[in-house]
Design a protein around this motif. Sequence first.
Motif, PDB file in Angstrom:
ATOM      1  N   ALA A 357       0.825  -1.225  -0.060  1.00 31.11           N
ATOM      2  CA  ALA A 357      -0.094  -0.183  -0.001  1.00 31.11           C
ATOM      3  C   ALA A 357       0.604   1.297   0.071  1.00 31.11           C
ATOM      4  O   ALA A 357       0.447   2.124  -0.472  1.00 31.11           O
ATOM      5  CB  ALA A 357      -1.013  -0.038   1.280  1.00 31.11           C
ATOM      6  N   ASN A 358       2.064   1.015   0.494  1.00 34.27           N
ATOM      7  CA  ASN A 358       2.997   2.446   0.590  1.00 34.27           C
ATOM      8  C   ASN A 358       3.646   2.735  -0.637  1.00 34.27           C
ATOM      9  O   ASN A 358       4.197   3.654  -0.729  1.00 34.27           O
ATOM     10  CB  ASN A 358       3.853   2.093   1.758  1.00 34.27           C
ATOM     11  CG  ASN A 358       3.621   2.197   3.149  1.00 34.27           C
ATOM     12  OD1 ASN A 358       2.361   2.819   3.361  1.00 34.27           O
ATOM     13  ND2 ASN A 358       4.215   1.731   3.908  1.00 34.27           N
ATOM     14  N   HIS A 359       3.545   1.762  -1.637  1.00 27.63           N
ATOM     15  CA  HIS A 359       4.410   1.799  -2.683  1.00 27.63           C
ATOM     16  C   HIS A 359       3.709   2.806  -3.749  1.00 27.63           C
ATOM     17  O   HIS A 359       2.667   2.907  -3.726  1.00 27.63           O
ATOM     18  CB  HIS A 359       4.410   0.407  -3.435  1.00 27.63           C
ATOM     19  CG  HIS A 359       5.522   0.407  -4.432  1.00 27.63           C
ATOM     20  ND1 HIS A 359       6.833   0.313  -4.115  1.00 27.63           N
ATOM     21  CD2 HIS A 359       5.556   0.173  -5.846  1.00 27.63           C
ATOM     22  CE1 HIS A 359       7.486   0.126  -5.452  1.00 27.63           C
ATOM     23  NE2 HIS A 359       6.823   0.133  -6.356  1.00 27.63           N
ATOM     24  N   PRO A 360       4.585   3.390  -4.545  1.00 23.82           N
ATOM     25  CA  PRO A 360       4.116   4.800  -5.395  1.00 23.82           C
ATOM     26  C   PRO A 360       3.085   3.912  -6.419  1.00 23.82           C
ATOM     27  O   PRO A 360       2.446   4.866  -7.186  1.00 23.82           O
ATOM     28  CB  PRO A 360       5.171   5.331  -5.911  1.00 23.82           C
ATOM     29  CG  PRO A 360       6.228   4.347  -5.680  1.00 23.82           C
ATOM     30  CD  PRO A 360       5.925   3.688  -4.492  1.00 23.82           C
ATOM     31  N   VAL A 361       3.049   2.762  -6.870  1.00 22.55           N
ATOM     32  CA  VAL A 361       2.182   2.159  -7.810  1.00 22.55           C
ATOM     33  C   VAL A 361       1.636   1.128  -7.229  1.00 22.55           C
ATOM     34  O   VAL A 361       2.153   0.151  -6.424  1.00 22.55           O
ATOM     35  CB  VAL A 361       3.138   1.586  -9.089  1.00 22.55           C
ATOM     36  CG1 VAL A 361       2.226   0.766  -9.943  1.00 22.55           C
ATOM     37  CG2 VAL A 361       3.684   2.913  -9.847  1.00 22.55           C
ATOM     38  N   GLN A 362       0.399   0.873  -7.392  1.00 22.78           N
ATOM     39  CA  GLN A 362      -0.450  -0.105  -6.631  1.00 22.78           C
ATOM     40  C   GLN A 362      -0.556  -1.250  -7.445  1.00 22.78           C
ATOM     41  O   GLN A 362      -0.946  -1.237  -8.356  1.00 22.78           O
ATOM     42  CB  GLN A 362      -1.903   0.512  -6.317  1.00 22.78           C
ATOM     43  CG  GLN A 362      -1.814   1.643  -5.198  1.00 22.78           C
ATOM     44  CD  GLN A 362      -1.148   1.323  -3.759  1.00 22.78           C
ATOM     45  OE1 GLN A 362      -1.689   0.459  -3.131  1.00 22.78           O
ATOM     46  NE2 GLN A 362       0.027   2.092  -3.458  1.00 22.78           N
ATOM     47  N   PHE A 363       0.054  -2.282  -6.633  1.00 20.43           N
ATOM     48  CA  PHE A 363       0.301  -3.706  -7.411  1.00 20.43           C
ATOM     49  C   PHE A 363      -1.050  -4.473  -6.842  1.00 20.43           C
ATOM     50  O   PHE A 363      -0.957  -4.929  -5.612  1.00 20.43           O
ATOM     51  CB  PHE A 363       1.503  -4.394  -7.481  1.00 20.43           C
ATOM     52  CG  PHE A 363       2.391  -3.630  -7.846  1.00 20.43           C
ATOM     53  CD1 PHE A 363       2.672  -3.213  -9.075  1.00 20.43           C
ATOM     54  CD2 PHE A 363       3.788  -3.299  -7.183  1.00 20.43           C
ATOM     55  CE1 PHE A 363       3.629  -2.545  -9.834  1.00 20.43           C
ATOM     56  CE2 PHE A 363       4.756  -2.888  -7.779  1.00 20.43           C
ATOM     57  CZ  PHE A 363       4.711  -2.401  -9.005  1.00 20.43           C
ATOM     58  N   GLY A 364      -1.843  -5.336  -7.671  1.00 19.25           N
ATOM     59  CA  GLY A 364      -2.730  -6.225  -7.645  1.00 19.25           C
ATOM     60  C   GLY A 364      -1.919  -7.507  -7.640  1.00 19.25           C
ATOM     61  O   GLY A 364      -0.976  -7.879  -7.919  1.00 19.25           O
ATOM     62  N   LEU A 365      -2.901  -8.578  -7.300  1.00 25.97           N
ATOM     63  CA  LEU A 365      -2.292 -10.091  -7.308  1.00 25.97           C
ATOM     64  C   LEU A 365      -1.797 -10.483  -8.626  1.00 25.97           C
ATOM     65  O   LEU A 365      -0.680 -10.967  -8.263  1.00 25.97           O
ATOM     66  CB  LEU A 365      -3.462 -10.932  -6.848  1.00 25.97           C
ATOM     67  CG  LEU A 365      -3.098 -12.508  -6.646  1.00 25.97           C
ATOM     68  CD1 LEU A 365      -2.392 -12.569  -5.345  1.00 25.97           C
ATOM     69  CD2 LEU A 365      -4.457 -13.266  -6.442  1.00 25.97           C
ATOM     70  N   GLU A 366      -2.355 -10.018  -9.615  1.00 23.09           N
ATOM     71  CA  GLU A 366      -1.765 -10.462 -10.874  1.00 23.09           C
ATOM     72  C   GLU A 366      -0.518  -9.859 -11.145  1.00 23.09           C
ATOM     73  O   GLU A 366       0.471 -10.285 -11.987  1.00 23.09           O
ATOM     74  CB  GLU A 366      -2.912 -10.540 -12.221  1.00 23.09           C
ATOM     75  CG  GLU A 366      -3.948 -11.290 -11.837  1.00 23.09           C
ATOM     76  CD  GLU A 366      -3.544 -12.646 -11.852  1.00 23.09           C
ATOM     77  OE1 GLU A 366      -2.740 -13.265 -12.572  1.00 23.09           O
ATOM     78  OE2 GLU A 366      -4.265 -13.361 -10.902  1.00 23.09           O
ATOM     79  N   ASP A 367      -0.489  -8.509 -10.645  1.00 25.83           N
ATOM     80  CA  ASP A 367       0.943  -7.855 -10.917  1.00 25.83           C
ATOM     81  C   ASP A 367       2.035  -8.234 -10.152  1.00 25.83           C
ATOM     82  O   ASP A 367       3.083  -8.422 -10.680  1.00 25.83           O
ATOM     83  CB  ASP A 367       0.788  -6.382 -10.386  1.00 25.83           C
ATOM     84  CG  ASP A 367      -0.534  -5.439 -11.205  1.00 25.83           C
ATOM     85  OD1 ASP A 367      -0.508  -5.572 -12.437  1.00 25.83           O
ATOM     86  OD2 ASP A 367      -1.363  -4.964 -10.573  1.00 25.83           O
ATOM     87  N   LEU A 368       1.755  -8.778  -8.854  1.00 23.96           N
ATOM     88  CA  LEU A 368       2.720  -9.560  -8.242  1.00 23.96           C
ATOM     89  C   LEU A 368       3.272 -10.803  -8.888  1.00 23.96           C
ATOM     90  O   LEU A 368       4.301 -10.884  -8.729  1.00 23.96           O
ATOM     91  CB  LEU A 368       1.987  -9.721  -6.777  1.00 23.96           C
ATOM     92  CG  LEU A 368       1.649  -8.639  -5.979  1.00 23.96           C
ATOM     93  CD1 LEU A 368       1.093  -9.116  -4.546  1.00 23.96           C
ATOM     94  CD2 LEU A 368       3.003  -7.584  -5.467  1.00 23.96           C
TER      95      LEU A 368
END
Length: 376
Positions: A357-368
């Motif tokens: 959540a702190n990261h400047p781009v929000q990654f979802g499950l598929e992004d991870l």
Amino acid sequence: MNFQYYLPVNLIFGRGQISQVGIQTAKYGRKALIVTGRNSTKKSGLLDKTAALLKAAGVEAVIFDEVAQNPLTDTAYRGAAIAAENGCDVVVGLGGGSMMDAAKAIAFLSENSGDISDYIFGRNVSDRALPIVLVPTTCGTGSEGNGFAVLTNPETHDKKSLRCSAIVAKASIIDPELMTTMPKSVLASVGFDALCHNMEAYLSLIGQPMTDMMALEGIRLSGSYLKRVYDDSADLEAWESITWASTLGGMTINTAGVTAPHGLEHPASGLRDIVHGRGLAALTPVIIEESIKGAPEKFAVISRLLGGRDENDCALKVRELLAALDLTTTLGAQGIREEDVDWMAENCLKVSAAGIANHPVQFGLEDLKRIYRKAL
């Protein structure tokens, strides 16, 4: 500009400051549990020296030397039991980040009952722990400068921080001369971990002026001196600089937190017990490439501090530093398998939700999952 910064740690920094360990420990107790690893502090003579300095200050020492990399919750329970059996009233953490984190957890468990995972996941809270004195021998985790203790649960493979102001050290004795016995491979790994702490804190969405100031200095010092000390282990000025960069990194993440690189690495080392800094080396350049659009100005600043031009060559400059440290690697080379990806991505959202959540781009499950596969 509204912010709050609070970190009550007494840093005693400088060459030869190990001489203070007995004096400082005696302020808080008369029987110390020294928490350390199985080998390095014994081979270097530091364990015997520390015990002698404690004795000279009127402090009896009990040795607990069972801590390994990626310390386990089980190890912390055993250490707390030994502390209780021997009536220890202060804990001295002696060694790298794993030893300091284990020392913090042992001090916490000595004053609190129940499952430590309940405290780690916020289902239970406490502000009590035995007093802690920390003596780092590696310049990586910055554990001497914060209230975090990263532990792995061997049953669930969850690797997550216990966070509590009570486990901030009463005194941290940071002696750069103690770092000089590290093998080069360890120096590279822990030094990159320190750089990541500072970069991630600077990028964090919950950063603030104090953390930015410290993080930027930590990045500058790492960029200027990490390769220099890697190439010349006799360079004490460089040792001082990267040791201070490590402490700054630990202090700044105490407030600003970490972001996606640590968030994605913890499931990998929790599952496969890989070396933390090597996991970060495999993941960080990939994550930078996926993240520049979220904070191009900040990635440009990081790049320039590492010798680059702008945000577009930030990942390249990190890769060049890794190559100079003989730290170029992949998750696959560290033992991570394709079949681990789904579990790690799901576990990341469980144990590292705050960092993601702190990261400047929000990654979802598929992004991870995509990032993990790219880093394989």
